[in-house]
Design a protein around this motif. Structure first.
Motif, mmCIF file in Angstrom:
data_model
loop_
_atom_site.group_PDB
_atom_site.id
_atom_site.type_symbol
_atom_site.label_atom_id
_atom_site.label_comp_id
_atom_site.label_asym_id
_atom_site.label_seq_id
_atom_site.Cartn_x
_atom_site.Cartn_y
_atom_site.Cartn_z
ATOM 1 N N ARG A 276 0.866 -1.184 0.000
ATOM 2 C CA ARG A 276 0.000 0.000 0.000
ATOM 3 C C ARG A 276 0.901 1.232 0.000
ATOM 4 O O ARG A 276 1.915 1.269 0.708
ATOM 5 N N VAL A 277 0.545 2.220 -0.803
ATOM 6 C CA VAL A 277 1.290 3.473 -0.861
ATOM 7 C C VAL A 277 0.328 4.620 -0.592
ATOM 8 O O VAL A 277 -0.742 4.692 -1.223
ATOM 9 N N ILE A 278 0.690 5.501 0.331
ATOM 10 C CA ILE A 278 -0.148 6.640 0.688
ATOM 11 C C ILE A 278 0.659 7.922 0.523
ATOM 12 O O ILE A 278 1.774 8.033 1.034
ATOM 13 N N VAL A 279 0.089 8.885 -0.195
ATOM 14 C CA VAL A 279 0.736 10.174 -0.412
ATOM 15 C C VAL A 279 -0.256 11.295 -0.128
ATOM 16 O O VAL A 279 -1.236 11.444 -0.867
ATOM 17 N N PRO A 280 -0.044 12.070 0.934
ATOM 18 C CA PRO A 280 -0.809 13.304 1.102
ATOM 19 C C PRO A 280 -0.168 14.381 0.241
ATOM 20 O O PRO A 280 1.028 14.667 0.365
ATOM 21 N N ALA A 281 -0.935 14.964 -0.676
ATOM 22 C CA ALA A 281 -0.396 15.910 -1.656
ATOM 23 C C ALA A 281 -1.017 17.283 -1.440
ATOM 24 O O ALA A 281 -2.249 17.441 -1.554
ATOM 25 N N VAL A 282 -0.200 18.261 -1.142
ATOM 26 C CA VAL A 282 -0.673 19.613 -0.832
ATOM 27 C C VAL A 282 0.330 20.641 -1.355
ATOM 28 O O VAL A 282 1.449 20.320 -1.720
ATOM 29 N N GLU A 283 -0.104 21.900 -1.339
ATOM 30 C CA GLU A 283 0.797 23.034 -1.479
ATOM 31 C C GLU A 283 0.604 23.904 -0.245
ATOM 32 O O GLU A 283 -0.525 24.252 0.095
ATOM 33 N N ASN A 284 1.686 24.227 0.440
ATOM 34 C CA ASN A 284 1.619 25.072 1.631
ATOM 35 C C ASN A 284 1.722 26.522 1.177
ATOM 36 O O ASN A 284 2.811 27.011 0.876
ATOM 37 N N ALA A 285 0.587 27.198 1.087
ATOM 38 C CA ALA A 285 0.526 28.529 0.510
ATOM 39 C C ALA A 285 -0.020 29.529 1.530
ATOM 40 O O ALA A 285 -0.294 29.201 2.688
ATOM 41 N N VAL A 286 -0.190 30.769 1.077
ATOM 42 C CA VAL A 286 -0.670 31.853 1.931
ATOM 43 C C VAL A 286 -1.925 32.461 1.314
ATOM 44 O O VAL A 286 -1.932 32.832 0.142
ATOM 45 N N SER A 287 -2.978 32.526 2.106
ATOM 46 C CA SER A 287 -4.189 33.246 1.707
ATOM 47 C C SER A 287 -4.998 33.527 2.967
ATOM 48 O O SER A 287 -4.552 33.227 4.083
ATOM 49 N N GLY A 288 -6.181 34.086 2.792
ATOM 50 C CA GLY A 288 -6.967 34.485 3.949
ATOM 51 C C GLY A 288 -7.401 33.342 4.840
ATOM 52 O O GLY A 288 -7.705 33.554 6.024
ATOM 53 N N ASN A 289 -7.439 32.129 4.294
ATOM 54 C CA ASN A 289 -7.861 30.979 5.113
ATOM 55 C C ASN A 289 -6.706 30.082 5.505
ATOM 56 O O ASN A 289 -6.903 28.923 5.887
ATOM 57 N N ALA A 290 -5.475 30.592 5.411
ATOM 58 C CA ALA A 290 -4.313 29.789 5.796
ATOM 59 C C ALA A 290 -4.327 29.509 7.289
ATOM 60 O O ALA A 290 -4.790 30.341 8.096
ATOM 61 N N MET A 291 -3.819 28.345 7.679
ATOM 62 C CA MET A 291 -3.678 28.070 9.111
ATOM 63 C C MET A 291 -2.705 29.069 9.724
ATOM 64 O O MET A 291 -1.799 29.568 9.064
ATOM 65 N N ARG A 292 -2.939 29.379 11.000
ATOM 66 C CA ARG A 292 -2.185 30.422 11.679
ATOM 67 C C ARG A 292 -1.321 29.847 12.792
ATOM 68 O O ARG A 292 -1.662 28.805 13.360
ATOM 69 N N PRO A 293 -0.238 30.535 13.112
ATOM 70 C CA PRO A 293 0.516 30.146 14.301
ATOM 71 C C PRO A 293 -0.382 30.164 15.533
ATOM 72 O O PRO A 293 -1.202 31.065 15.715
ATOM 73 N N ARG A 294 -0.223 29.147 16.337
ATOM 74 C CA ARG A 294 -0.961 28.919 17.575
ATOM 75 C C ARG A 294 -2.383 28.409 17.338
ATOM 76 O O ARG A 294 -3.139 28.259 18.308
ATOM 77 N N ASP A 295 -2.732 28.134 16.082
ATOM 78 C CA ASP A 295 -3.959 27.363 15.868
ATOM 79 C C ASP A 295 -3.771 25.991 16.497
ATOM 80 O O ASP A 295 -2.649 25.479 16.600
ATOM 81 N N ILE A 296 -4.875 25.379 16.910
ATOM 82 C CA ILE A 296 -4.842 24.003 17.426
ATOM 83 C C ILE A 296 -5.699 23.135 16.517
ATOM 84 O O ILE A 296 -6.884 23.416 16.303
ATOM 85 N N LEU A 297 -5.070 22.120 15.962
ATOM 86 C CA LEU A 297 -5.733 21.199 15.049
ATOM 87 C C LEU A 297 -5.991 19.871 15.740
ATOM 88 O O LEU A 297 -5.197 19.435 16.576
ATOM 89 N N THR A 298 -7.077 19.236 15.360
ATOM 90 C CA THR A 298 -7.363 17.884 15.844
ATOM 91 C C THR A 298 -7.087 16.904 14.712
ATOM 92 O O THR A 298 -7.641 17.043 13.611
ATOM 93 N N SER A 299 -6.224 15.957 14.955
ATOM 94 C CA SER A 299 -5.774 15.033 13.916
ATOM 95 C C SER A 299 -6.753 13.888 13.708
ATOM 96 O O SER A 299 -7.697 13.704 14.485
ATOM 97 N N ARG A 300 -6.519 13.098 12.669
ATOM 98 C CA ARG A 300 -7.316 11.904 12.425
ATOM 99 C C ARG A 300 -7.284 10.971 13.631
ATOM 100 O O ARG A 300 -8.304 10.358 13.979
ATOM 101 N N LYS A 301 -6.163 10.868 14.297
ATOM 102 C CA LYS A 301 -6.013 9.972 15.436
ATOM 103 C C LYS A 301 -6.722 10.506 16.689
ATOM 104 O O LYS A 301 -6.900 9.779 17.677
ATOM 105 N N GLY A 302 -7.096 11.788 16.678
ATOM 106 C CA GLY A 302 -7.726 12.405 17.826
ATOM 107 C C GLY A 302 -6.785 13.244 18.671
ATOM 108 O O GLY A 302 -7.233 14.003 19.539
ATOM 109 N N LEU A 303 -5.486 13.118 18.439
ATOM 110 C CA LEU A 303 -4.521 13.942 19.157
ATOM 111 C C LEU A 303 -4.617 15.384 18.668
ATOM 112 O O LEU A 303 -4.778 15.639 17.469
#
Length: 461
Positions: A276-303
């Motif tokens: 099995r091969v898994i590739v998350p494919a993204v571009e880390n860019a800047v716009s009005g909806n970009a994630m911000r420093p000190r944002d807190i994200l909830t992962s798939r695992k729940g962490l």
């Protein structure tokens, strides 16, 4: 571009391979004219030193290639291959006593040296020099290795204008179709609905939608899952990189390119595994909806993860991908990523640093690296550094302060998303900073041949 050896029955001229310590004996076994010619030309059988040898009519009868000393060969991988570029057109074959490992290295190195990235500027027409597969080597396996490396190099070398998430997906799907692998792609806002919130958070600011890709191949044998970081370009996000820091960021999908090359080798050779091969494919860019420093994200695992640097995005997308992979409890799980500058500082551009808690895996991989001509170096999952990735306000910190042990803390971060006991992580560089034997400046695969060579021991094949 497809690497290939010369036809085995084609007429050819000899390349006599000679170690420095055996030069006198070799000279004494050949005509005085040959001895005089080589001595007057200053031939010392240094590594990569090549001299053409004339016949009695002044035509090229063959060549002599120096193998130097054992120390020189340790210091310069593929060093003997650099002389082959001086050969005139035609078919050639190696002759003389030669260690099997050195024989295979020259053969593989010659194939790799034929790589050219000419998508944007037609390459000069090379001399039609062809090498016969040396007797005793496995030409099919070596050609498969080289062809997969060409795929990896092409992907890394292509600029982000022509290799965004869409194009990386197209290459991924083409690879899967070639070998009849089943595929899956989850894109855009569907990532949230299907449990990949951090892949979405990293890629949502780009005009090119984020996605996660999966392929499955093989119906029997041990299960092997490969996960590769596919950041097609990394601006750093709101923690914007300086211009100098962006110059090589087209290579930030080097992990994806390398696992795709490894997958191609596994499928082309028909290894008895469930891949099995898994590739998350993204571009880390800047716009009005970009994630911000000190944002807190909830992962798939729940962490939960506090984003203390938006430029430490690779570990975020890998975390969701690894959690997905881990849900099937594969017998061996491997992640590859151009993850940290700290790894490059620690071991330089040539070595592929890897992490694992399994000593048997580490020994099998390290033993496989030399015959594969693919050096690796084990790094520690150092448990006493675990508190460094715990910010207090969330379960994990994606960018611990202090600037210490950056590659190790990144690896520890990824390990939190894996419960499978047999896990390996590679923090590769994916780039050759200057032309070297068999490696042009630019994108390069790291670790894939070592893994391929070590799989029989690692998976009991």
């Amino acid at each position: 571009m497809t690497p290939a050896f010369a036809e085995p029955d084609a007429p050819s001229r000899p390349i006599h391979v000679v170690e420095a310590s055996a030069l006198d004996a070799w000279l004494n076994a050949h005509p005085v004219a040959t001895q005089t010619w080589l001595q007057d030309s200053g031939f010392k059988a240094n590594l990569g030193d090549l001299r053409l040898v004339p016949d009695g009519d002044g035509r090229v009868a063959g060549a002599v290639l120096g193998l130097g000393t054992a120390d020189a060969r340790r210091r310069t991988r593929f060093g003997a291959v650099k002389g082959l570029s001086a050969l005139p057109a035609g078919d050639w074959q190696l002759e003389g006593p030669i260690d099997p490992a050195q024989r295979d290295e020259i053969a593989l190195g010659w194939l790799l040296s034929t790589y050219r990235f000419d998508r944007y500027r037609p390459a000069k027409t090379p001399q039609a020099v062809r090498l016969k597969a040396p007797e005793g080597c496995d030409p099919v396996r070596l050609t498969v290795m080289a062809e997969a490396e060409f795929l990896t190099r092409d992907l890394i070398n292509t600029p982000a204008s022509d290799l965004g998430p869409d194009e990386l997906e197209s290459a991924f799907m083409a690879l899967a179709a070639r070998f009849g692998a089943a595929t899956q792609a989850i894109r855009g806002d569907d990532l949230i609905a299907q449990g990949f919130p951090m892949v979405h958070a990293v890629g949502r600011a780009s005009a090119r939608a984020p996605r996660i890709l999966s392929m499955r191949w093989g119906t029997s044998g041990p299960s092997l899952t490969l996960v590769g970081k596919g950041v097609c370009f990394d601006t750093g996000g709101l923690d914007l990189k300086p211009s100098s820091g962006m110059l090589l960021m087209k290579k930030d999908m080097g992990g994806a390119a390398t696992v795709m090359g490894l997958a191609q080798m596994i499928m082309a050779l028909g290894l008895p595994v469930r891949l099995r091969v898994i590739v998350p494919a993204v571009e880390n860019a800047v716009s009005g909806n970009a994630m911000r420093p000190r944002d807190i994200l909830t992962s798939r695992k729940g962490l939960t993860v506090e984003v203390n640097n938006t430029d430490a995005e690779g570990r975020l997308i890998l975390a969701d991908a690894l959690a997905w992979a881990d849900e099937e409890n594969p017998e061996l799980l491997i992640s590859m990523a151009t993850l940290t500058g700290a790894a490059r500082v620690a071991v330089g551009p040539d070595l592929a640093p890897f992490y694992t808690d399994d000593d048997d895996l580490a020994e099998a991989l390290s033993a496989a690296a030399a015959p594969a001509c693919d050096p690796v170096w084990r790094m520690p999952f150092w448990d006493p550094y675990e508190p460094m990735i715990e910010p207090g306000i969330a379960d994990l910190d994606n960018a611990p302060s202090g600037g210490m042990a950056g590659s190790i803390t990144a690896a520890l971060f990824l390990r939190r998303f894996v419960d499978a006991p047999r896990y390996m992580h590679f923090d590769i560089y994916g780039h050759t900073p200057a032309d070297a034997p068999a490696r042009l400046k630019g994108g390069v695969g790291q670790g894939a041949r070592a893994i391929l060579t070590g799989l029989p021991a690692m998976l009991g094949l």
